[in-house]
Write a protein that holds these residues in place. Structure first.
Motif, PDB file in Angstrom:
ATOM      1  N   VAL A  89      -2.437  10.287 -10.442  1.00 47.75           N
ATOM      2  CA  VAL A  89      -2.508   9.935  -9.019  1.00 47.75           C
ATOM      3  C   VAL A  89      -1.866   8.584  -8.768  1.00 47.75           C
ATOM      4  CG1 VAL A  89      -4.114   9.330  -7.157  1.00 47.75           C
ATOM      5  CG2 VAL A  89      -4.494  11.385  -8.502  1.00 47.75           C
ATOM      6  N   GLY A  90      -2.111   7.612  -9.644  1.00 46.42           N
ATOM      7  CA  GLY A  90      -1.525   6.284  -9.487  1.00 46.42           C
ATOM      8  C   GLY A  90      -0.013   6.294  -9.590  1.00 46.42           C
ATOM      9  N   VAL A  91       0.515   7.045 -10.526  1.00 40.06           N
ATOM     10  CA  VAL A  91       1.971   7.136 -10.675  1.00 40.06           C
ATOM     11  C   VAL A  91       2.586   7.847  -9.469  1.00 40.06           C
ATOM     12  CG1 VAL A  91       3.801   8.212 -12.043  1.00 40.06           C
ATOM     13  CG2 VAL A  91       1.976   6.965 -13.180  1.00 40.06           C
ATOM     14  N   CYS A  92       1.914   8.878  -8.977  1.00 43.73           N
ATOM     15  CA  CYS A  92       2.420   9.566  -7.779  1.00 43.73           C
ATOM     16  C   CYS A  92       2.397   8.639  -6.565  1.00 43.73           C
ATOM     17  CB  CYS A  92       1.596  10.813  -7.498  1.00 43.73           C
ATOM     18  SG  CYS A  92       1.905  12.140  -8.667  1.00 43.73           S
ATOM     19  N   LEU A  93       1.357   7.830  -6.435  1.00 43.07           N
ATOM     20  CA  LEU A  93       1.306   6.866  -5.344  1.00 43.07           C
ATOM     21  C   LEU A  93       2.426   5.832  -5.456  1.00 43.07           C
ATOM     22  CD1 LEU A  93      -2.496   6.116  -4.900  1.00 43.07           C
ATOM     23  CD2 LEU A  93      -0.954   7.118  -3.232  1.00 43.07           C
ATOM     24  N   ALA A  94       2.669   5.350  -6.667  1.00 43.06           N
ATOM     25  CA  ALA A  94       3.738   4.366  -6.863  1.00 43.06           C
ATOM     26  C   ALA A  94       5.105   4.959  -6.549  1.00 43.06           C
ATOM     27  CB  ALA A  94       3.703   3.834  -8.297  1.00 43.06           C
ATOM     28  N   LEU A  95       5.332   6.186  -6.988  1.00 41.78           N
ATOM     29  CA  LEU A  95       6.616   6.833  -6.697  1.00 41.78           C
ATOM     30  C   LEU A  95       6.788   7.107  -5.211  1.00 41.78           C
ATOM     31  CD1 LEU A  95       6.906   9.319  -9.686  1.00 41.78           C
ATOM     32  CD2 LEU A  95       8.265   7.258  -9.275  1.00 41.78           C
ATOM     33  N   SER A  96       5.720   7.530  -4.545  1.00 36.38           N
ATOM     34  CA  SER A  96       5.832   7.787  -3.117  1.00 36.38           C
ATOM     35  C   SER A  96       6.042   6.491  -2.343  1.00 36.38           C
ATOM     36  CB  SER A  96       4.602   8.526  -2.600  1.00 36.38           C
ATOM     37  OG  SER A  96       3.452   7.715  -2.728  1.00 36.38           O
ATOM     38  N   TRP A  97       5.432   5.396  -2.792  1.00 38.73           N
ATOM     39  CA  TRP A  97       5.650   4.106  -2.144  1.00 38.73           C
ATOM     40  C   TRP A  97       7.101   3.658  -2.315  1.00 38.73           C
ATOM     41  CZ3 TRP A  97       2.522   1.319   0.977  1.00 38.73           C
ATOM     42  CH2 TRP A  97       2.937   0.040   1.293  1.00 38.73           C
ATOM     43  N   ALA A  98       7.649   3.820  -3.508  1.00 36.79           N
ATOM     44  CA  ALA A  98       9.047   3.445  -3.734  1.00 36.79           C
ATOM     45  C   ALA A  98       9.991   4.324  -2.918  1.00 36.79           C
ATOM     46  CB  ALA A  98       9.381   3.553  -5.223  1.00 36.79           C
ATOM     47  N   TYR A  99       9.686   5.617  -2.817  1.00 32.60           N
ATOM     48  CA  TYR A  99      10.534   6.512  -2.030  1.00 32.60           C
ATOM     49  C   TYR A  99      10.463   6.171  -0.546  1.00 32.60           C
ATOM     50  CZ  TYR A  99      12.555  10.703  -0.040  1.00 32.60           C
ATOM     51  OH  TYR A  99      13.336  11.553   0.668  1.00 32.60           O
ATOM     52  N   LEU A 100       9.279   5.835  -0.064  1.00 36.58           N
ATOM     53  CA  LEU A 100       9.129   5.439   1.331  1.00 36.58           C
ATOM     54  C   LEU A 100       9.907   4.161   1.618  1.00 36.58           C
ATOM     55  CD1 LEU A 100       7.673   6.070   3.992  1.00 36.58           C
ATOM     56  CD2 LEU A 100       5.824   4.596   3.202  1.00 36.58           C
ATOM     57  N   PHE A 101       9.854   3.198   0.703  1.00 36.66           N
ATOM     58  CA  PHE A 101      10.633   1.967   0.849  1.00 36.66           C
ATOM     59  C   PHE A 101      12.127   2.290   0.898  1.00 36.66           C
ATOM     60  CE2 PHE A 101      12.765  -1.788  -0.878  1.00 36.66           C
ATOM     61  CZ  PHE A 101      12.243  -2.774  -0.069  1.00 36.66           C
ATOM     62  N   TYR A 102      12.560   3.215   0.050  1.00 32.37           N
ATOM     63  CA  TYR A 102      13.966   3.631   0.040  1.00 32.37           C
ATOM     64  C   TYR A 102      14.343   4.292   1.363  1.00 32.37           C
ATOM     65  CZ  TYR A 102      17.888   6.748  -0.901  1.00 32.37           C
ATOM     66  OH  TYR A 102      19.062   7.428  -0.815  1.00 32.37           O
ATOM     67  N   GLU A 103      13.511   5.196   1.840  1.00 28.39           N
ATOM     68  CA  GLU A 103      13.804   5.912   3.085  1.00 28.39           C
ATOM     69  C   GLU A 103      13.880   4.954   4.270  1.00 28.39           C
ATOM     70  OE1 GLU A 103      14.295   9.113   4.270  1.00 28.39           O
ATOM     71  OE2 GLU A 103      14.675   9.696   2.225  1.00 28.39           O
ATOM     72  N   LEU A 104      12.968   4.009   4.342  1.00 29.93           N
ATOM     73  CA  LEU A 104      12.921   3.118   5.491  1.00 29.93           C
ATOM     74  C   LEU A 104      14.038   2.090   5.493  1.00 29.93           C
ATOM     75  CD1 LEU A 104       9.093   2.477   5.801  1.00 29.93           C
ATOM     76  CD2 LEU A 104      10.526   3.914   7.242  1.00 29.93           C
ATOM     77  N   ASN A 105      14.530   1.724   4.331  1.00 29.59           N
ATOM     78  CA  ASN A 105      15.535   0.653   4.262  1.00 29.59           C
ATOM     79  C   ASN A 105      16.935   1.141   3.924  1.00 29.59           C
ATOM     80  OD1 ASN A 105      13.695  -1.437   4.851  1.00 29.59           O
ATOM     81  ND2 ASN A 105      12.946  -1.344   2.759  1.00 29.59           N
ATOM     82  N   CYS A 106      17.075   1.990   2.938  1.00 27.33           N
ATOM     83  CA  CYS A 106      18.407   2.340   2.438  1.00 27.33           C
ATOM     84  C   CYS A 106      19.060   3.466   3.228  1.00 27.33           C
ATOM     85  CB  CYS A 106      18.331   2.723   0.974  1.00 27.33           C
ATOM     86  SG  CYS A 106      17.724   1.396  -0.081  1.00 27.33           S
ATOM     87  N   VAL A 107      18.292   4.405   3.721  1.00 25.37           N
ATOM     88  CA  VAL A 107      18.889   5.530   4.423  1.00 25.37           C
ATOM     89  C   VAL A 107      19.515   5.070   5.727  1.00 25.37           C
ATOM     90  CG1 VAL A 107      18.353   7.741   5.543  1.00 25.37           C
ATOM     91  CG2 VAL A 107      17.417   7.225   3.307  1.00 25.37           C
TER      92      VAL A 107
END
Length: 68
Positions: free
Chosen positions: A45-63
């Motif tokens: 669960v912790g690793v999934c949360l970390a990956l989803s947080w990193a993906y959200l950061f990517y979506e909000l900034n890089c896309v």
């Protein structure tokens, strides 16, 4: 900021690394107390949360940079 710099900043995002390290610490503590199934579950669960947080950061900034 270029797209490459944005992706690099996403990888070095300290919040997602902090979430992953907390999950690792919880895994090790629970495993020490012989709670193996709970340790594996909290680690996943912790690793999934970390990956989803990193993906959200990517979506909000890089896309947004792709569209510019």
């Amino acid at each position: 900021m270029t797209y490459e710099q944005c992706v690099r900043a996403t990888f070095l995002d300290w919040e997602s690394w902090l979430i992953a390290l907390i999950a690792l610490a919880m895994f090790l503590i629970l495993r020490h107390f012989k709670r193996t199934v709970l340790a594996i579950g909290s680690g996943v669960v912790g690793v999934c949360l970390a990956l989803s947080w990193a993906y959200l950061f990517y979506e909000l900034n890089c896309v947004e940079l792709i569209g510019l």
